[in-house]
Design an enzyme around this catalytic site. Structure first.
Site, PDB file in Angstrom:
ATOM      1  N   GLY A  16      65.737  44.865  69.820  1.00  0.00           N
ATOM      2  CA  GLY A  16      66.532  43.678  69.526  1.00  0.00           C
ATOM      3  C   GLY A  16      66.832  43.552  68.035  1.00  0.00           C
ATOM      4  N   GLU A  35      59.498  45.928  58.990  1.00  0.00           N
ATOM      5  CA  GLU A  35      58.805  46.513  60.141  1.00  0.00           C
ATOM      6  C   GLU A  35      57.425  46.985  59.680  1.00  0.00           C
ATOM      7  OE1 GLU A  35      59.248  46.966  63.622  1.00  0.00           O
ATOM      8  OE2 GLU A  35      57.195  47.641  63.228  1.00  0.00           O
ATOM      9  N   CYS A  43      59.832  50.133  72.713  1.00  0.00           N
ATOM     10  CA  CYS A  43      60.566  51.015  73.632  1.00  0.00           C
ATOM     11  C   CYS A  43      60.552  52.458  73.143  1.00  0.00           C
ATOM     12  CB  CYS A  43      61.998  50.507  73.787  1.00  0.00           C
ATOM     13  SG  CYS A  43      63.012  51.617  74.773  1.00  0.00           S
ATOM     14  N   CYS A  48      59.191  52.678  76.826  1.00  0.00           N
ATOM     15  CA  CYS A  48      60.153  53.316  77.746  1.00  0.00           C
ATOM     16  C   CYS A  48      60.363  54.804  77.481  1.00  0.00           C
ATOM     17  CB  CYS A  48      61.524  52.658  77.626  1.00  0.00           C
ATOM     18  SG  CYS A  48      61.532  50.940  77.172  1.00  0.00           S
ATOM     19  N   LYS A  51      57.209  57.129  77.774  1.00  0.00           N
ATOM     20  CA  LYS A  51      56.798  57.008  79.194  1.00  0.00           C
ATOM     21  C   LYS A  51      57.711  57.829  80.097  1.00  0.00           C
ATOM     22  CE  LYS A  51      58.787  54.540  81.696  1.00  0.00           C
ATOM     23  NZ  LYS A  51      58.705  53.082  81.735  1.00  0.00           N
ATOM     24  N   ALA A 115      56.006  41.120  57.316  1.00  0.00           N
ATOM     25  CA  ALA A 115      56.608  39.936  56.697  1.00  0.00           C
ATOM     26  C   ALA A 115      56.156  38.708  57.465  1.00  0.00           C
ATOM     27  CB  ALA A 115      58.124  40.035  56.717  1.00  0.00           C
ATOM     28  N   TYR A 178      54.229  46.993  86.340  1.00  0.00           N
ATOM     29  CA  TYR A 178      55.040  48.150  85.935  1.00  0.00           C
ATOM     30  C   TYR A 178      54.181  49.278  85.382  1.00  0.00           C
ATOM     31  CZ  TYR A 178      59.509  45.527  85.824  1.00  0.00           C
ATOM     32  OH  TYR A 178      60.636  44.824  86.135  1.00  0.00           O
ATOM     33  N   ILE A 179      53.421  48.933  84.327  1.00  0.00           N
ATOM     34  CA  ILE A 179      52.712  49.988  83.597  1.00  0.00           C
ATOM     35  C   ILE A 179      51.654  50.618  84.490  1.00  0.00           C
ATOM     36  CG2 ILE A 179      51.208  50.430  81.594  1.00  0.00           C
ATOM     37  CD1 ILE A 179      52.811  48.274  80.082  1.00  0.00           C
ATOM     38  N   GLU A 182      53.410  52.947  87.004  1.00  0.00           N
ATOM     39  CA  GLU A 182      54.038  54.102  86.353  1.00  0.00           C
ATOM     40  C   GLU A 182      52.978  55.095  85.886  1.00  0.00           C
ATOM     41  OE1 GLU A 182      58.221  52.062  84.952  1.00  0.00           O
ATOM     42  OE2 GLU A 182      56.726  52.365  83.416  1.00  0.00           O
ATOM     43  N   ARG A 199      43.667  42.232  90.390  1.00  0.00           N
ATOM     44  CA  ARG A 199      42.931  40.976  90.621  1.00  0.00           C
ATOM     45  C   ARG A 199      43.372  40.300  91.924  1.00  0.00           C
ATOM     46  NH1 ARG A 199      45.506  36.577  86.374  1.00  0.00           N
ATOM     47  NH2 ARG A 199      47.678  36.902  86.936  1.00  0.00           N
ATOM     48  N   HIS A 437      79.403  62.874 100.322  1.00  0.00           N
ATOM     49  CA  HIS A 437      78.478  63.597 101.175  1.00  0.00           C
ATOM     50  C   HIS A 437      78.258  65.032 100.685  1.00  0.00           C
ATOM     51  CE1 HIS A 437      76.361  64.405 104.891  1.00  0.00           C
ATOM     52  NE2 HIS A 437      77.072  65.504 105.045  1.00  0.00           N
ATOM     53  N   GLU A 442      74.985  57.870  99.363  1.00  0.00           N
ATOM     54  CA  GLU A 442      75.969  57.543 100.413  1.00  0.00           C
ATOM     55  C   GLU A 442      75.389  56.552 101.426  1.00  0.00           C
ATOM     56  OE1 GLU A 442      77.098  60.641 103.306  1.00  0.00           O
ATOM     57  OE2 GLU A 442      75.379  61.808 102.619  1.00  0.00           O
TER      58      GLU A 442
HETATM   59  P1  NDP Z   1      53.272  43.270  84.564  1.00  0.00           P
HETATM   60  O1  NDP Z   1      53.626  41.876  84.279  1.00  0.00           O
HETATM   61  O2  NDP Z   1      54.266  44.150  85.206  1.00  0.00           O
HETATM   62  O3  NDP Z   1      51.982  43.308  85.475  1.00  0.00           O
HETATM   63  C1  NDP Z   1      50.800  42.674  85.052  1.00  0.00           C
HETATM   64  C2  NDP Z   1      49.715  42.911  86.082  1.00  0.00           C
HETATM   65  O4  NDP Z   1      48.486  42.495  85.532  1.00  0.00           O
HETATM   66  C3  NDP Z   1      49.936  42.135  87.361  1.00  0.00           C
HETATM   67  O5  NDP Z   1      49.477  42.915  88.430  1.00  0.00           O
HETATM   68  C4  NDP Z   1      49.066  40.912  87.145  1.00  0.00           C
HETATM   69  O6  NDP Z   1      48.569  40.380  88.345  1.00  0.00           O
HETATM   70  C5  NDP Z   1      47.906  41.489  86.359  1.00  0.00           C
HETATM   71  N1  NDP Z   1      47.254  40.513  85.503  1.00  0.00           N
HETATM   72  C6  NDP Z   1      47.820  39.565  84.744  1.00  0.00           C
HETATM   73  N2  NDP Z   1      46.887  38.857  84.085  1.00  0.00           N
HETATM   74  C7  NDP Z   1      45.695  39.357  84.447  1.00  0.00           C
HETATM   75  C8  NDP Z   1      44.349  39.029  84.134  1.00  0.00           C
HETATM   76  N3  NDP Z   1      44.061  38.034  83.308  1.00  0.00           N
HETATM   77  N4  NDP Z   1      43.373  39.760  84.705  1.00  0.00           N
HETATM   78  C9  NDP Z   1      43.672  40.774  85.552  1.00  0.00           C
HETATM   79  N5  NDP Z   1      44.919  41.122  85.901  1.00  0.00           N
HETATM   80  C10 NDP Z   1      45.918  40.422  85.335  1.00  0.00           C
HETATM   81  O7  NDP Z   1      52.759  43.852  83.156  1.00  0.00           O
HETATM   82  P2  NDP Z   1      52.613  45.325  82.573  1.00  0.00           P
HETATM   83  O8  NDP Z   1      51.500  45.224  81.590  1.00  0.00           O
HETATM   84  O9  NDP Z   1      52.551  46.336  83.641  1.00  0.00           O
HETATM   85  O10 NDP Z   1      53.979  45.500  81.791  1.00  0.00           O
HETATM   86  C11 NDP Z   1      54.338  44.555  80.788  1.00  0.00           C
HETATM   87  C12 NDP Z   1      55.817  44.296  80.778  1.00  0.00           C
HETATM   88  O11 NDP Z   1      56.477  45.373  80.167  1.00  0.00           O
HETATM   89  C13 NDP Z   1      56.447  44.163  82.164  1.00  0.00           C
HETATM   90  O12 NDP Z   1      56.386  42.862  82.642  1.00  0.00           O
HETATM   91  C14 NDP Z   1      57.856  44.632  81.929  1.00  0.00           C
HETATM   92  O13 NDP Z   1      58.617  43.527  81.548  1.00  0.00           O
HETATM   93  C15 NDP Z   1      57.725  45.610  80.784  1.00  0.00           C
HETATM   94  N6  NDP Z   1      57.773  46.988  81.289  1.00  0.00           N
HETATM   95  C16 NDP Z   1      58.912  47.413  81.896  1.00  0.00           C
HETATM   96  C17 NDP Z   1      58.997  48.694  82.398  1.00  0.00           C
HETATM   97  C18 NDP Z   1      60.248  49.127  83.068  1.00  0.00           C
HETATM   98  O14 NDP Z   1      61.268  48.461  82.909  1.00  0.00           O
HETATM   99  N7  NDP Z   1      60.242  50.207  83.857  1.00  0.00           N
HETATM  100  C19 NDP Z   1      57.899  49.638  82.276  1.00  0.00           C
HETATM  101  C20 NDP Z   1      56.738  49.092  81.645  1.00  0.00           C
HETATM  102  C21 NDP Z   1      56.688  47.811  81.170  1.00  0.00           C
HETATM  103  P3  NDP Z   1      49.344  39.238  89.159  1.00  0.00           P
HETATM  104  O15 NDP Z   1      50.436  39.908  89.920  1.00  0.00           O
HETATM  105  O16 NDP Z   1      48.264  38.679  90.016  1.00  0.00           O
HETATM  106  O17 NDP Z   1      49.855  38.258  88.146  1.00  0.00           O
END
Ligand code: NDP
Length: 448
Positions: A16, A35, A43, A48, A51, A115, A178-179, A182, A199, A437, A442
């Site tokens: 951004g 920075e 990213c 991104c 990864k 900063a 996500y993470i 992945e 959890r 095809h 498709e």
């Molecule tokens: P996410 O928000 O995707 O997932 C967080 C996970 O951690 C959920 O399963 C959540 O559970 C759990 N959680 C949250 N708080 C706690 C806690 N206190 N104790 C235990 N578990 C917990 O976060 P990520 O860290 O995977 O990724 C961060 C962000 O980065 C994403 O939200 C996304 O926006 C971005 N990202 C995007 C990617 C892509 O576009 N391909 C790839 C990687 C990251 P619950 O579901 O119960 O809340």
């Protein structure tokens, strides 16, 4: 000429911040950016980009096996983590250089230091130098959240995972988002034993339920283990350096690394925001209106630090909209409807628009079309892995309001299809398009 040192001072040279800096400069503004880590931000440096390169590297494990079914004599291949890691990190450094060059080409002054804000129109650099700017943009992104429990200091986050000295044999991942999914795919393909500990009982909250279930089922078939409703209690470090993870409701798990992927929090601590009376929400994110302006009129914010949608392309749009509106005389508001997203799991997921559950709640009557199929390539490879495409249609208007896919190349296909959803096209428009095809995509125009 204003009396300020700069027209715009940007804190954070991530997706951004860099976009806003260079666009503002191209509109004629005198711009500086600070920075404290590396130019490129999450990213490019630790998200991104590296990864996705690991995802490519990991997928060779399946491609090499499948190649035998396509007539290739593939000897037993060994994977070399050090080589992939070093190549990926070298590519990151190359990209960092390009981002720096972009700033340079646009005459943006770069301060490679931290900063903080000391006034509505003043920042202080780490060496004490104070700089004035008519406007300040905060684009400091987010930071991995690590819940506090005994031994949590032994866990790593996505910040460190790209730098591992050796490939871990046993990986425990906390989180189901996500993470987690992945990196579970990445390490599993490299041959590590992977356990995801969540959890709750849901992975990838927010994605369509059937798609999530399909990923769970395929991941388990590939050998990834899951523990649900299992809160982390502690991590114990043993003498040999290995770890034991103690969980509620489950037996302990031994691991070489524990990766915490429990979400990301806005990077607002220690920036001096409270001192200038800038309003944060309860998660610590900067509250901004649709023009990205904060409660302090001279200070704006874009990207993950505002915790709207934590995705790189969204931060870039916000940075562009800010610069065009404030310096380009083109008032622009980011449209957050139908933002496509992907999970680069094995196989990947792509999605845009409403899930089936959301559409039923919001629209009442919907039509749902699915195609559950085995990709041609998987059939010949003897790989029993089925793709699932799902289309959600508003019954009243025939408009396609959601597309959800899991299968090979799903994000690539979804990006193109997202144009149709964004444009408000109907199921009849999809049907009127002749199939290409043979392809997997498709299926989208053949849904019955
Ligand atoms: P996410 O928000 O995707 O997932 C967080 C996970 O951690 C959920 O399963 C959540 O559970 C759990 N959680 C949250 N708080 C706690 C806690 N206190 N104790 C235990 N578990 C917990 O976060 P990520 O860290 O995977 O990724 C961060 C962000 O980065 C994403 O939200 C996304 O926006 C971005 N990202 C995007 C990617 C892509 O576009 N391909 C790839 C990687 C990251 P619950 O579901 O119960 O809340």
């Amino acid at each position: 000429m204003s009396n300020f040192d700069f027209d715009l001072f940007v804190i954070g040279a991530g997706s951004g911040g860099v976009r806003a800096s260079r666009v503002a400069a191209s509109h004629g503004a005198r711009v500086a950016v600070a920075e404290e880590h590396r130019v490129g931000g999450t990213c490019v440096i630790r998200g991104c980009v590296p990864k996705k390169l690991l995802v490519y590297g990991a997928h060779f494990a399946e491609d090499l096996k499948d190649a035998r079914h396509f007539g290739w004599d593939v000897p037993d291949c060994k994977f070399d983590w050090d080589r992939l890691r070093d190549n990926v990190l070298a590519e990151v450094t190359r990209l960092e250089g390009l981002y720096g060059q972009t700033l340079d080409n646009h005459q943006v002054t770069l301060f490679k230091t931290r900063a903080t804000i000391v006034g509505p129109q003043k920042v202080r650099l780490a060496d004490g130098q104070e700089i004035s700017a008519e406007r300040i943009l905060i684009a400091t992104g987010g930071w991995p959240f690590v819940p506090e429990f005994p031994g949590s200091e032994h866990a790593i986050t996505s910040n460190e995972v790209f730098h591992l000295d050796t490939l871990p044999k046993r990986v425990v991942i906390a989180g189901g988002g996500y993470i987690a999914n992945e990196f579970a795919g990445i390490f599993n393909e490299f041959g590590s034993k992977v356990t995801i500990v969540n959890r709750g009982d849901t992975i990838l909250r927010g994605y369509d339920e059937q798609i999530r279930d399909r990923l769970l089922q395929i991941s388990m078939t590939k050998g990834i283990e899951f523990r649900f409703n299992a809160p982390f209690e502690s991590i114990e470090k043993k003498e040999d350096g290995s770890l034991t993870v103690h969980l509620g409701n489950c037996d302990p798990i031994d691991a070489d690394i524990v990766l915490v992927a429990a979400g990301r929090v806005p990077n607002t601590k220690g920036l001096g925001l409270e001192d200038v009376g800038l309003e944060l929400d309860k998660e610590g994110a900067i509250k901004v209106g649709e023009t990205n302006q904060s409660s302090v009129p001279s200070i704006y914010a874009v990207g993950d630090v505002t915790n709207r949608i934590q995705l790189t392309p969204v931060a870039i749009r916000e940075g562009q909209a800010f610069a065009d509106s404030v310096f380009g005389g083109k008032p622009t508001v980011v449209d957050y409807a139908n933002v496509p997203s992907a999970v680069f799991s094995h196989p990947p997921i792509g999605a845009v628009g409403m899930t089936e559950a959301e559409a039923r709640n919001k629209l009442g009557t919907v039509r749902v079309y699915t195609s559950d199929f085995r990709a041609m390539k998987n059939v010949l490879a003897g790989r029993n892995e089925r793709a699932l495409y799902k289309m959600i249609v508003n019954e009243a208007t025939d408009q396609v309001v959601g597309l959800h896919m899991i299968g090979p190349d799903a994000p690539e296909i979804l990006q193109a299809a997202a144009v149709a959803v964004k444009a408000g096209l109907t199921k009849a428009d999809f049907d009127a398009t002749v199939a290409l095809h043979p392809s997997m995509a498709e299926e989208l125009v053949l849904l019955k």
